[in-house]
Design an enzyme around this catalytic site. Sequence first.
Site, PDB file in Angstrom:
ATOM      1  N   LYS A   1       0.824  -1.227   0.000  1.00 40.85           N
ATOM      2  CA  LYS A   1       0.000   0.000   0.000  1.00 40.85           C
ATOM      3  C   LYS A   1       0.850   1.265   0.000  1.00 40.85           C
ATOM      4  O   LYS A   1       0.390   2.339  -0.386  1.00 40.85           O
ATOM      5  CB  LYS A   1      -0.911   0.023   1.228  1.00 40.85           C
TER       6      LYS A   1
ATOM      7  N   ASP B   1      -9.072  -8.405   7.795  1.00 38.64           N
ATOM      8  CA  ASP B   1      -8.795  -7.176   7.038  1.00 38.64           C
ATOM      9  C   ASP B   1     -10.090  -6.435   6.708  1.00 38.64           C
ATOM     10  O   ASP B   1     -10.201  -5.223   6.914  1.00 38.64           O
ATOM     11  CB  ASP B   1      -8.049  -7.558   5.748  1.00 38.64           C
TER      12      ASP B   1
HETATM   13 FE   FE2 Z   1      -5.017  -4.790   1.503  1.00 36.45          FE
HETATM   14 FE   FE2 Z   2      -5.405  -4.178   4.810  1.00 33.56          FE
END
Ligand code: FE2
Ligand code: FE2
Length: 415
Positions: free
Chosen positions: A281, A359
């Site tokens: 990310k 998540d």
């Molecule tokens: Fe992710």
């Molecule tokens: Fe994540």
Amino acid sequence: MLQPTQPADLAIDLRQLVITIAHTVDLVGVDDVLHGRRVGMLARELAIFMGWPEAEQQLLYDAGLLHDCGVSSTRVHHRLVVDLEWSGAEEHCVAGQDLLADFAPLAHLAPIIRYHHSRWEWLAQQTQLGDTARFANLIYLADRVDVLAAPYHADQTVLSHADEIRSRLAAERGCLFSPALVEAFEKFSEGEAFWLALQPDWVQQYQREMETHGKLEVINWAQFKQCAEIFARIIDAKSPYTQRHSRGVSRLARHLAERLGLDTVTCEKIEVAGLLHDIGKLQIPDEIIEGPNALTPHEFDIMKSHSYGTLQVLKRLPAIEEIAQWAAFHHETPDGHGYPFHIGGKALPLEARIINVADVFQALAQERPYRKPMQPAEIMAVLQERADLGRADPGIVALVAADLANCHRVALCMD
Ligand SMILES: [Fe+2]
Ligand SMILES: [Fe+2]
Ligand SMILES: [Fe+2]
């Protein structure tokens, strides 16, 4: 027989570990992802040119690789590469120091990182810093050389800008940089080779050569977990919206793994995979993460690259191959329609399914720019729908349903 409570110690090459963190941090450059690795190379080469001892050359390579570990936001990164000196630079030096100071294998780099944007005229008076002043100032110079030269690599015009870069830095003799350092830089950078070495192919080649300088160290599991926490802090510092996301995913994943009755060693590994799952990310521009609207199809395509990035970064550490896969599969779904590998059915490990549910849960429980945090019942409705559609493991979702308040508390790290 007693079950082990921790995974076995890991044989990890410390240099590989440093390069893995550097690779992670370099992702923040978005379309120029070699900054730390170029600074490491420049710092080491300058140290060699000045005849500094081998141990210092190695130290400066590692310090250069990690010097920007306190930068997670693509906006902050951008600010650091547009001006020679920026008044906001101090913050990432302190953040970088804090990240490494408590991690014994790399703590010796923390003071160098702390002062890598300090002016020489100030540093020279800080006698208590000893050699740190000299090392930090070298990193500063290498960093600024790279910032000034980086815009010219894509069209290969760096040689025609070399003189202008040399004079800008020479003008800082005795101000930003030590006179001895500037003198060495001026001599060393007369040759075209100095500038040609900054091309991406050669930087990567250099990195590969340096990998063989590494030495295999046995890192115990507790130390590796501490290192995974460092990764998580770097990832979560990207945006106020993602603060504590990795930690929350990690804790919830472990909580679910324990409730599923998995053995302690597996639970430990799942916890670490949760800390590492969103490494990729860091390469997603802040504007996409923090955009006020739902993602456009193009933005979603960019977003899909992040879990692939996680695997690419972690591949460098063969000792954690399994953990890397669980982390990188966190957007794969049982029906095989997740991304980016489309692994489903039996091929999708239970551990990855746990991280997937954790998540989704954690992200929904946090605020996003386009919505408020969801309440437990709303989160449950989303998870149930995902399970019904084959996008989440129904057994794990059922477990969440039976323990909803606890899961919410754990996901938000509320204890
Ligand atoms: Fe992710
Ligand atoms: Fe994540
Ligand atoms: Fe930098």
